[in-house]
Design a protein around this motif. Sequence first.
Motif, PDB file in Angstrom:
ATOM      1  N   HIS A 196      -6.824   3.596  -9.620  1.00 34.25           N
ATOM      2  CA  HIS A 196      -6.197   4.215  -8.454  1.00 34.25           C
ATOM      3  C   HIS A 196      -4.966   3.420  -8.030  1.00 34.25           C
ATOM      4  O   HIS A 196      -4.708   2.328  -8.525  1.00 34.25           O
ATOM      5  N   LEU A 197      -4.227   4.017  -7.135  1.00 35.86           N
ATOM      6  CA  LEU A 197      -3.101   3.370  -6.471  1.00 35.86           C
ATOM      7  C   LEU A 197      -3.417   3.266  -4.995  1.00 35.86           C
ATOM      8  O   LEU A 197      -4.146   4.107  -4.459  1.00 35.86           O
ATOM      9  N   HIS A 198      -2.942   2.210  -4.329  1.00 38.49           N
ATOM     10  CA  HIS A 198      -2.913   2.235  -2.858  1.00 38.49           C
ATOM     11  C   HIS A 198      -1.539   1.759  -2.439  1.00 38.49           C
ATOM     12  O   HIS A 198      -1.266   0.559  -2.348  1.00 38.49           O
ATOM     13  N   GLU A 199      -0.653   2.723  -2.233  1.00 40.60           N
ATOM     14  CA  GLU A 199       0.751   2.459  -1.960  1.00 40.60           C
ATOM     15  C   GLU A 199       0.968   1.615  -0.708  1.00 40.60           C
ATOM     16  O   GLU A 199       2.036   1.047  -0.522  1.00 40.60           O
ATOM     17  N   ARG A 200      -0.026   1.537   0.140  1.00 40.49           N
ATOM     18  CA  ARG A 200       0.132   0.799   1.393  1.00 40.49           C
ATOM     19  C   ARG A 200      -0.448  -0.617   1.338  1.00 40.49           C
ATOM     20  O   ARG A 200      -0.418  -1.340   2.333  1.00 40.49           O
ATOM     21  N   ARG A 201      -0.984  -1.011   0.168  1.00 39.57           N
ATOM     22  CA  ARG A 201      -1.570  -2.347   0.035  1.00 39.57           C
ATOM     23  C   ARG A 201      -1.368  -2.887  -1.371  1.00 39.57           C
ATOM     24  O   ARG A 201      -1.477  -2.137  -2.339  1.00 39.57           O
ATOM     25  N   MET A 202      -1.101  -4.175  -1.479  1.00 40.10           N
ATOM     26  CA  MET A 202      -1.125  -4.852  -2.774  1.00 40.10           C
ATOM     27  C   MET A 202      -2.489  -5.493  -2.965  1.00 40.10           C
ATOM     28  O   MET A 202      -3.310  -5.555  -2.032  1.00 40.10           O
TER      29      MET A 202
END
Length: 278
Positions: A196-202
Amino acid sequence: MTMRVLYGVSPNDMKTFDTARLRAEFLIEGLYRPGHIEFAYTHVDRMIVGAATPAAEPLSFGDGAEIGTPLFFTAREMGVANLGGAGKITVDGQTFALANRDVLYIGRGAEKVTLTSDDPAKPARFYMNSVPAGRDIPHRLITRAEAKALDLGDEARSNKRRLRMYIHPEVAPSSLLLMGITDLAPGSIWNTMPPHLHERRMEAYCYFDLDEADRVIHLMGRPDETRNLIVANGDVVISPAWSIHMGAGTGPYAFVWGMTGENQAYTDVDPVPVATLK
């Protein structure tokens, strides 16, 4: 104490990287040196990852000269996971005993941190994630028993695992840091499925409990431009918000995950079907 620096890159730049460049930009090796504290500062959300392996003598830090502040914790918080033998961490005179897989939260404003191993022959291995913090929260020890456990995955798909949340709003609050440990079930090899991606967190991954001969193949990059890193025991992968993350091991392993960004909503993710990866 030593501090290396990593600079973030764009996904378009990564398309041109060879193996050496990919490892130099995203993989942190050699953090665990007996008798030393090692830090790496990444410009990806300004997370600092580090490790300390106390031997016969205690190890201490607290000065902020290398990050431009009076103290290391002038504007930062930290999570410390013990991945080795029993040890102790003293924060400004307050001492916490950490067994294997216990985590200590250190809040903003701490002045001096001292780390020791109970038995130098079986040293503690302290792994650290530090991020900028906007509020003061008391230091707190979170034991393995106090963490919130989630059982995930499917044995038939070789991705059955137990995820434990330590620094998380549902367990122990922080300003922006999330931190936990995931253990794979016997016979399972895949972590973080589906990717998955979480564009708001690294996110930062620290892989541990690998046999010396084993490796984790960590997959990263944009869903249509994936790359891989071959990761050994104790290595850390920096995963920018634009990158997928998942991995498979050649033998048993576990990993510490640490995150920071705009929110602390663990479920704020965008799943990527495996069949769409390239």
